[in-house]
Every structure is written in structure tokens, then in C-alpha cells.
Scaffold this active site. Sequence first.
Site, PDB file in Angstrom:
ATOM      1  N   HIS A  41      30.988  40.070  23.601  1.00 28.15           N
ATOM      2  CA  HIS A  41      29.865  39.563  24.391  1.00 28.15           C
ATOM      3  C   HIS A  41      30.393  38.680  25.515  1.00 28.15           C
ATOM      4  O   HIS A  41      31.470  38.108  25.401  1.00 28.15           O
ATOM      5  CB  HIS A  41      28.975  38.732  23.450  1.00 28.15           C
ATOM      6  CG  HIS A  41      28.010  37.817  24.136  1.00 28.15           C
ATOM      7  ND1 HIS A  41      28.332  36.528  24.496  1.00 28.15           N
ATOM      8  CD2 HIS A  41      26.720  37.995  24.503  1.00 28.15           C
ATOM      9  CE1 HIS A  41      27.264  35.958  25.050  1.00 28.15           C
ATOM     10  NE2 HIS A  41      26.281  36.827  25.072  1.00 28.15           N
ATOM     11  N   LYS A  68      17.127  45.016  26.661  1.00 27.52           N
ATOM     12  CA  LYS A  68      16.581  44.198  25.580  1.00 27.52           C
ATOM     13  C   LYS A  68      15.445  44.928  24.871  1.00 27.52           C
ATOM     14  O   LYS A  68      14.688  45.689  25.490  1.00 27.52           O
ATOM     15  CB  LYS A  68      16.066  42.876  26.149  1.00 27.52           C
ATOM     16  CG  LYS A  68      17.165  42.041  26.785  1.00 27.52           C
ATOM     17  CD  LYS A  68      18.238  41.691  25.786  1.00 27.52           C
ATOM     18  CE  LYS A  68      19.382  40.938  26.419  1.00 27.52           C
ATOM     19  NZ  LYS A  68      20.452  40.669  25.446  1.00 27.52           N
ATOM     20  N   ASN A  99      27.166  32.657  28.712  1.00 27.99           N
ATOM     21  CA  ASN A  99      25.733  32.383  28.722  1.00 27.99           C
ATOM     22  C   ASN A  99      25.186  32.315  27.294  1.00 27.99           C
ATOM     23  O   ASN A  99      25.726  32.912  26.372  1.00 27.99           O
ATOM     24  CB  ASN A  99      25.016  33.497  29.480  1.00 27.99           C
ATOM     25  CG  ASN A  99      25.011  34.793  28.675  1.00 27.99           C
ATOM     26  OD1 ASN A  99      24.206  34.985  27.783  1.00 27.99           O
ATOM     27  ND2 ASN A  99      25.956  35.671  28.986  1.00 27.99           N
ATOM     28  N   GLU A 122      31.779  43.470  27.743  1.00 31.58           N
ATOM     29  CA  GLU A 122      30.459  43.449  28.362  1.00 31.58           C
ATOM     30  C   GLU A 122      30.578  43.080  29.843  1.00 31.58           C
ATOM     31  O   GLU A 122      31.562  42.469  30.264  1.00 31.58           O
ATOM     32  CB  GLU A 122      29.573  42.426  27.636  1.00 31.58           C
ATOM     33  CG  GLU A 122      28.148  42.369  28.146  1.00 31.58           C
ATOM     34  CD  GLU A 122      27.209  41.578  27.222  1.00 31.58           C
ATOM     35  OE1 GLU A 122      27.688  40.766  26.410  1.00 31.58           O
ATOM     36  OE2 GLU A 122      25.991  41.798  27.335  1.00 31.58           O
ATOM     37  N   LYS A 157      22.717  48.582  29.022  1.00 32.43           N
ATOM     38  CA  LYS A 157      22.075  47.946  27.852  1.00 32.43           C
ATOM     39  C   LYS A 157      20.784  47.262  28.273  1.00 32.43           C
ATOM     40  O   LYS A 157      20.722  46.646  29.342  1.00 32.43           O
ATOM     41  CB  LYS A 157      23.029  46.925  27.238  1.00 32.43           C
ATOM     42  CG  LYS A 157      22.485  46.284  25.960  1.00 32.43           C
ATOM     43  CD  LYS A 157      23.579  45.541  25.225  1.00 32.43           C
ATOM     44  CE  LYS A 157      23.615  44.064  25.564  1.00 32.43           C
ATOM     45  NZ  LYS A 157      24.664  43.346  24.829  1.00 32.43           N
ATOM     46  N   GLU A 165      27.967  38.327  18.327  1.00 35.38           N
ATOM     47  CA  GLU A 165      28.103  37.385  19.448  1.00 35.38           C
ATOM     48  C   GLU A 165      27.737  35.964  19.050  1.00 35.38           C
ATOM     49  O   GLU A 165      28.143  35.019  19.713  1.00 35.38           O
ATOM     50  CB  GLU A 165      27.257  37.845  20.639  1.00 35.38           C
ATOM     51  CG  GLU A 165      25.757  37.708  20.413  1.00 35.38           C
ATOM     52  CD  GLU A 165      24.923  38.094  21.615  1.00 35.38           C
ATOM     53  OE1 GLU A 165      24.889  39.291  21.955  1.00 35.38           O
ATOM     54  OE2 GLU A 165      24.299  37.213  22.218  1.00 35.38           O
ATOM     55  N   ASP A 224      32.779  36.591  20.655  1.00 31.91           N
ATOM     56  CA  ASP A 224      33.062  36.171  22.034  1.00 31.91           C
ATOM     57  C   ASP A 224      33.900  34.896  21.968  1.00 31.91           C
ATOM     58  O   ASP A 224      33.409  33.840  21.580  1.00 31.91           O
ATOM     59  CB  ASP A 224      31.716  35.931  22.736  1.00 31.91           C
ATOM     60  CG  ASP A 224      31.864  35.349  24.144  1.00 31.91           C
ATOM     61  OD1 ASP A 224      32.990  35.061  24.573  1.00 31.91           O
ATOM     62  OD2 ASP A 224      30.812  35.186  24.797  1.00 31.91           O
ATOM     63  N   GLU A 226      21.790  46.614  18.638  1.00 35.10           N
ATOM     64  CA  GLU A 226      22.503  45.325  18.560  1.00 35.10           C
ATOM     65  C   GLU A 226      21.663  44.207  17.966  1.00 35.10           C
ATOM     66  O   GLU A 226      20.480  44.073  18.278  1.00 35.10           O
ATOM     67  CB  GLU A 226      22.940  44.941  19.990  1.00 35.10           C
ATOM     68  CG  GLU A 226      23.593  43.571  20.106  1.00 35.10           C
ATOM     69  CD  GLU A 226      24.092  43.295  21.525  1.00 35.10           C
ATOM     70  OE1 GLU A 226      24.370  44.249  22.274  1.00 35.10           O
ATOM     71  OE2 GLU A 226      24.183  42.107  21.886  1.00 35.10           O
ATOM     72  N   ASP A 249      19.356  45.803  22.492  1.00 38.54           N
ATOM     73  CA  ASP A 249      19.738  44.500  21.929  1.00 38.54           C
ATOM     74  C   ASP A 249      18.485  43.719  21.544  1.00 38.54           C
ATOM     75  O   ASP A 249      17.679  43.371  22.408  1.00 38.54           O
ATOM     76  CB  ASP A 249      20.544  43.732  22.991  1.00 38.54           C
ATOM     77  CG  ASP A 249      21.077  42.395  22.484  1.00 38.54           C
ATOM     78  OD1 ASP A 249      20.810  42.053  21.314  1.00 38.54           O
ATOM     79  OD2 ASP A 249      21.760  41.704  23.268  1.00 38.54           O
ATOM     80  N   ALA A 250      18.339  43.424  20.243  1.00 39.76           N
ATOM     81  CA  ALA A 250      17.151  42.699  19.753  1.00 39.76           C
ATOM     82  C   ALA A 250      17.385  41.194  19.651  1.00 39.76           C
ATOM     83  O   ALA A 250      16.469  40.451  19.259  1.00 39.76           O
ATOM     84  CB  ALA A 250      16.742  43.253  18.394  1.00 39.76           C
TER      85      ALA A 250
HETATM   86  O1  LIG Z   1      20.505  37.721  26.177  1.00 38.71           O
HETATM   87  C1  LIG Z   1      21.508  37.161  25.733  1.00 38.71           C
HETATM   88  O2  LIG Z   1      21.472  36.101  25.089  1.00 38.71           O
HETATM   89  C2  LIG Z   1      22.848  37.800  25.951  1.00 38.71           C
HETATM   90  C3  LIG Z   1      23.116  38.859  24.959  1.00 38.71           C
HETATM   91  O3  LIG Z   1      22.565  38.944  23.898  1.00 38.71           O
HETATM   92  C4  LIG Z   1      24.099  39.906  25.282  1.00 38.71           C
HETATM   93  O4  LIG Z   1      24.652  39.876  26.373  1.00 38.71           O
HETATM   94  O5  LIG Z   1      24.327  40.752  24.428  1.00 38.71           O
HETATM   95 MG   LIG Z   2      23.422  40.466  22.627  1.00 42.85          MG
END
Ligand SMILES: O=C([O-])CC(=O)C(=O)O
Ligand SMILES: [Mg+2]
Length: 388
Positions: free
Chosen positions: A321, A183, A53, A340, A181, A264, A291, A238, A212-213
Site C-alpha cells: 500500500h 472503492k 496517506n 500501488e 482499483k 495495509e 506498507d 481488498e 477495496d472495502a
Molecule cells: O483509501 C485509503 O485509505 C487508501 C487505501 O486503502 C489503499 O490505497 O488501498
Molecule cells: Mg486499501
Amino acid sequence: MKIVNILESTRPIKSDIRNAYIDFSKMTLSLVAVVTDVIRDGKPVIGYGFNSNGRYGQGALMRDRFIPRVLEAEPDSLLDETGENLDPHKVWARMMINEKPGGHGERSVAVGTIDMAVWDATAKIAGKPLSQLLAERYGNGTPDPRVFVYAAGGYYYPGKGLDGLKKEMESYLARGYSVVKMKIGGATLAEDCERIESVLKILGPGQQLAVDANGRFDLKTAIEYGKALSQYPLFWYEEAGDPLDYELQAKLGEVYKGPMATGENLFSMQDARNLIRHGGMHKDRDWLQFDCALSYGLVEYLRTLDMLKEYGWSPSRCIPHGGHQMSLAIAAGLGLGGNESYPDLFQPYGGFPDGVKVDNGYVTLPPLPGIGFEGKSDLIAEMRALAS
Ligand SMILES: O=C([O-])CC(=O)C(=O)O
Ligand SMILES: [Mg+2]
């Protein structure tokens, strides 16, 4: 033997989710089948692959350049020394003829997706799980079928409040994950702290949260967040800043003392090497998320692992990732730190073979030939439909 055809189909994996940088309302991926003339159990061996993705399908690049190059090659020039199986390194080199170095862009996604299918076919022709083949060729001989996995989610959804976030995370923990995890960076710092605290409250002993930013922050904001995040016992912080801003990563690492993760969106060994050279990452506490499905595949990932070794990094600091079974096989075969997983997103791609349960943060992989897609009924149905 030879490759008789390579098929691609661009498929939707869209949803209402949003991270700090993009929404997924138009997200797609490429599904690929590499069809060979080798017969096993009365049927031709077909290798499958798809990209992770976040980077969209790459059918145009594949059809314009990478697929014809492979199909136009002298078939024997793509085989290993036995002449009875593919040599993924030779297929890779063929895909990359007349490609200049640098500027890795998204051709790395196109090549990485085909490369996944080539490895799947190669391991199936060898009659082994890919993890086994990798452990024998490049590892210590024996794969570890037990792999650490963490649950990624915690996206911003329209109308989703703290209760929705907590319910989502609780459901991952109930399914056996020990690390979840979420966001950050898509709301204010105060709102994100409230979201983080609401999740921390539901964690039990041995359970942790990563944030994760998605590369959203400039240095000042990354440090502001870093200072606020320092009060929490996070599994990692992240992709604070732009993935190619190694100086930002290094400066943040001087201030933020907890574990950090990134990589990633680095799509080549050279970009990964620049992170290691210039990003100030700590080999005793930070994590690398390259990844292979986005970054020229496993042939390139092997180069990245060699590079890491030269710089004194253990493969156990890598948790890729993408949440796909390819990285699970690599993790088991080559001793990565884990993989992941998106328990509820991007299905039927990713995830595990049917019946595999997460137990205290680990999965045990069944010994299926190839990458193991045949063990996941919803996914293999899509794959077979493409190839038939
Ligand atoms: O939201 C995304 O693009 C996916 C992502 O960063 C992750 O899985 O760490
Ligand atoms: Mg990420």
C-alpha cells in the site's frame, strides 16, 4: 560521520475523497529530513521520508520520543562496521529503546517515516540507488528496475456519478496502467455492483479491476459482497473486514474463491504473522499489502519478509500500500510483486521520478542515488525547503 539533525513538518494532503471508512478532508502526513555531516558534491547528505496517506502526521510522537533518542545517541553507536555510513538497524534499535512490545498503535508510523529517511541517507552515502543496495545486501545481487504498478483511485466523491468514475479509470488506462482499483462498501451492494460493472465495461484485454472495502464489512456483509463479486473477474477483493479480524478473513476465504488482498493496516511483523497464521490467506492467489512507511519502516519490513519466507510465502505476493518510491525501491531490490500508485492523489508525495511512464502496467526506474526523490522535482522542492 553523524546525524546532525532530524526535522519534521506536518503537511496537508487533504481532498474531497471518501472511502468506505473515512473521508480525507483533514488528512495530513509527516515529512522528515535526516541531516548528516557527510558531504557529497559539496553539500551535506540529507535523507528524506514521509508516511503514507491514511494515518496522519506523527510530529508529536517524533519530537517527544524518536528524534531525541537518535540525536542523544553516541554517534558512533549508529554506524556500520566501516564507520563511514549509518546502520539503519542500529538507528531503528535506538528509536525503539524503552518501547514495550505489542500494541503497535501509531508509533510504527513515526518510526517508519524516520526509517525511510535513514535508508535514503544510507543509500546516498553509499552512492547507490536504494534498490541496488537492497539487492546486494538482502536480495539476489541485482535489482529488477522494472516494477509492476497499479492505479488506485475510484473513491466516492460528492456529486461523482458513474460517468465520472469511468472517466477517471479511462484516464489511468490511457496513462499505461493495466490494473485499476476502486472503492466499494461506501454505497449499497446494488450501487457498488453497478459501479463495478460500469468500470468492467471499459477494460480491454489484459486489463483488470481491483476493489477495496477499507475494512468496512462484518462477516455477513463481507460474504454477501464476496458472493456478488464472484461473478466478476477481479484482480483482487481488498480489506473486506477489520484488519485485525483474522477469523473473518479466514472464513471469507473459504467462501470467496478469487484473489484477496489485505495488510495495509497491520503495522508490525507480529501482526503480519498473525494474519499469515490465522487469516487463511492463500499463498498461491492472495496478496499482502504491508506498507513499510506505516509499519516501523524497512528494518521491520525485512523481518516481515523473513517471516513470510518461513511460512513459505514468496515476496512476489507482496504489493505494498501507499504509492511511494520507498516501496518501489524495495520492490525492485527484493523482488516484490509490485507497488500501488495514486496517479492523481496525494501529490506531490508518491508517484515516480519525472519522465517515468507506465508501460503496460510497469515502470522502469532511473538509477538515482537513494530512494530517488531527487528525480521528482515537485517533491524534492518540498523536501529541500524543509531541510534548508
Ligand atoms: O483509501 C485509503 O485509505 C487508501 C487505501 O486503502 C489503499 O490505497 O488501498
Ligand atoms: Mg486499501
